[in-house]
Design an enzyme around this catalytic site. Structure first.
Site, PDB file in Angstrom:
ATOM      1  N   ARG A   1       9.092 -19.081 -32.168  1.00 37.65           N
ATOM      2  CA  ARG A   1       9.202 -20.524 -31.881  1.00 37.65           C
ATOM      3  C   ARG A   1       9.847 -20.738 -30.507  1.00 37.65           C
ATOM      4  O   ARG A   1       9.399 -21.581 -29.721  1.00 37.65           O
ATOM      5  CB  ARG A   1      10.018 -21.186 -32.980  1.00 37.65           C
TER       6      ARG A   1
ATOM      7  N   HIS B   1      11.526 -31.935 -32.775  1.00 35.03           N
ATOM      8  CA  HIS B   1      12.948 -32.213 -32.581  1.00 35.03           C
ATOM      9  C   HIS B   1      13.200 -33.718 -32.621  1.00 35.03           C
ATOM     10  O   HIS B   1      12.461 -34.488 -32.002  1.00 35.03           O
ATOM     11  CB  HIS B   1      13.427 -31.667 -31.237  1.00 35.03           C
TER      12      HIS B   1
ATOM     13  N   LYS C   1      11.300 -30.829 -40.929  1.00 32.90           N
ATOM     14  CA  LYS C   1      12.573 -31.176 -41.568  1.00 32.90           C
ATOM     15  C   LYS C   1      12.589 -32.651 -41.960  1.00 32.90           C
ATOM     16  O   LYS C   1      12.084 -33.501 -41.231  1.00 32.90           O
ATOM     17  CB  LYS C   1      13.732 -30.871 -40.621  1.00 32.90           C
TER      18      LYS C   1
ATOM     19  N   ARG D   1       8.042 -23.502 -37.655  1.00 31.17           N
ATOM     20  CA  ARG D   1       9.096 -22.764 -38.336  1.00 31.17           C
ATOM     21  C   ARG D   1       8.477 -21.982 -39.489  1.00 31.17           C
ATOM     22  O   ARG D   1       7.435 -22.358 -40.028  1.00 31.17           O
ATOM     23  CB  ARG D   1      10.161 -23.712 -38.887  1.00 31.17           C
TER      24      ARG D   1
ATOM     25  N   TYR E   1      15.756 -25.379 -23.581  1.00 30.79           N
ATOM     26  CA  TYR E   1      14.695 -24.472 -23.132  1.00 30.79           C
ATOM     27  C   TYR E   1      14.494 -24.537 -21.626  1.00 30.79           C
ATOM     28  O   TYR E   1      13.958 -23.604 -21.034  1.00 30.79           O
ATOM     29  CB  TYR E   1      13.384 -24.796 -23.859  1.00 30.79           C
TER      30      TYR E   1
ATOM     31  N   HIS F   1      12.002 -17.195 -35.625  1.00 32.05           N
ATOM     32  CA  HIS F   1      12.543 -18.188 -34.695  1.00 32.05           C
ATOM     33  C   HIS F   1      12.341 -17.783 -33.237  1.00 32.05           C
ATOM     34  O   HIS F   1      12.223 -18.642 -32.356  1.00 32.05           O
ATOM     35  CB  HIS F   1      14.021 -18.432 -34.988  1.00 32.05           C
TER      36      HIS F   1
END
Length: 298
Positions: free
Chosen positions: A245, A268, A173, A150, A277, A242
């Protein structure tokens, strides 16, 4: 300390959320508290009917369904916190339902588009270029496409998080760390930047950041956005951090990578987030079917 400040502190200390995420929570919950204030209510007196009205009010404001869902999720979390802290005896959000979101496929680039983007972003690592900034820009784009990082993660990268073995330590994150391999092409571009560009940019400041601006300081999120958009404009490709990514994940799965591996590489928390995806490659499946099945050809 106000209930909102207490909740934000809880999210920061107990859950380790990033500054950007905390800022989003604060913005969404401030909108909610302003609505309550207009009705002479507060987080203690509000009830389920008021919350239903608030949800309807969000729709009338023309916000996207995803924005409405995010705001209501913040409100639910806030009220669960109030319940745990004994600031309320009940949770008025129990029956609150977010708007149904349509499944949207992530926008990714084709491999040819990625190659065009990389070519215009800067010189090849083998070129004897003295353009320090373009060497840096090429390294950034190569690294983002190679690792699926990111933009916030790239900004936070420090020099010692690049491993001599071709591995990158990424802080994602919630301050969760993951290790991502760096592809050969990205490694070459990064090495060219580190050897020929960064020493001239760093100056006397001794900045630890991996990617530096012209003043020798840490590159900002906005600067990386501008680098990517400038490269996209130069080759006629609509691109964002993004979408790089998304392209990383899509091209991996098209190449046969297991969705669980892609989940780890992207950082994730749930494989369900990554599975979208697998839908992106439906066009590829159709092409293969149309060319291979005897009853698919006209």
């Amino acid at each position: 300390m106000s209930p909102l400040d207490g909740y934000l502190r809880h999210l920061s200390v107990e859950r380790g959320l990033s500054k950007n995420t905390l800022s989003a929570y604060k913005s969404d919950l401030s909108r909610y508290l302003t609505y309550l204030e207009q009705l002479s209510l507060d987080v203690v007196t509000v009830n389920a009917n008021h919350l239903s009205d608030f949800s309807a009010e969000l729709v009338t404001q023309g916000l996207k369904a995803s924005s409405n869902a995010r705001i209501l999720a913040a409100v639910r979390g806030f009220h669960r916190f109030l319940l745990l802290e004994n600031l309320r005896r009940d949770d008025p959000t129990v029956k609150l339902r977010p708007p149904r979101l349509a499944k949207r496929l992530p926008k990714s680039l084709t491999q040819d588009q990625v190659m065009s983007l990389l070519k215009v972003s800067g010189p090849e690592p083998e070129d004897e270029s003295t353009d320090l900034i373009r060497l840096r820009d090429r390294a950034i784009l190569e690294l983002m496409y190679s690792t699926g990082t990111r933009v916030s993660e790239v900004v936070d990268l420090d020099l010692d998080e690049v491993n001599d073995s071709g591995l990158l330590r990424v802080r994602g994150k919630g301050s969760k760390e993951r290790i991502v391999p760096i592809g050969t092409f990205a490694a070459r571009s990064l090495d060219a930047y580190l050897v020929r560009s960064r020493p001239s940019l760093v100056g006397l400041r001794g900045e630890r950041a991996l990617f530096l601006n012209k003043r020798g300081g840490r590159l900002s999120r906005q600067s990386i956005w501008e680098i990517i958009q400038r490269s996209g404009d130069a080759c006629g490709v609509a691109v964002s951090p993004h979408s790089l990514r998304h392209s990383f994940a899509t091209h991996l799965i098209e190449g046969g990578a297991d969705v669980r591996v892609v989940q780890e590489l992207l950082g994730h928390a749930s494989v369900a987030t990554t599975q979208i995806y697998t839908l992106v490659t439906i066009d590829t499946l159709r092409e293969v079917y149309a060319s291979a099945h005897p009853r698919a050809r006209g």
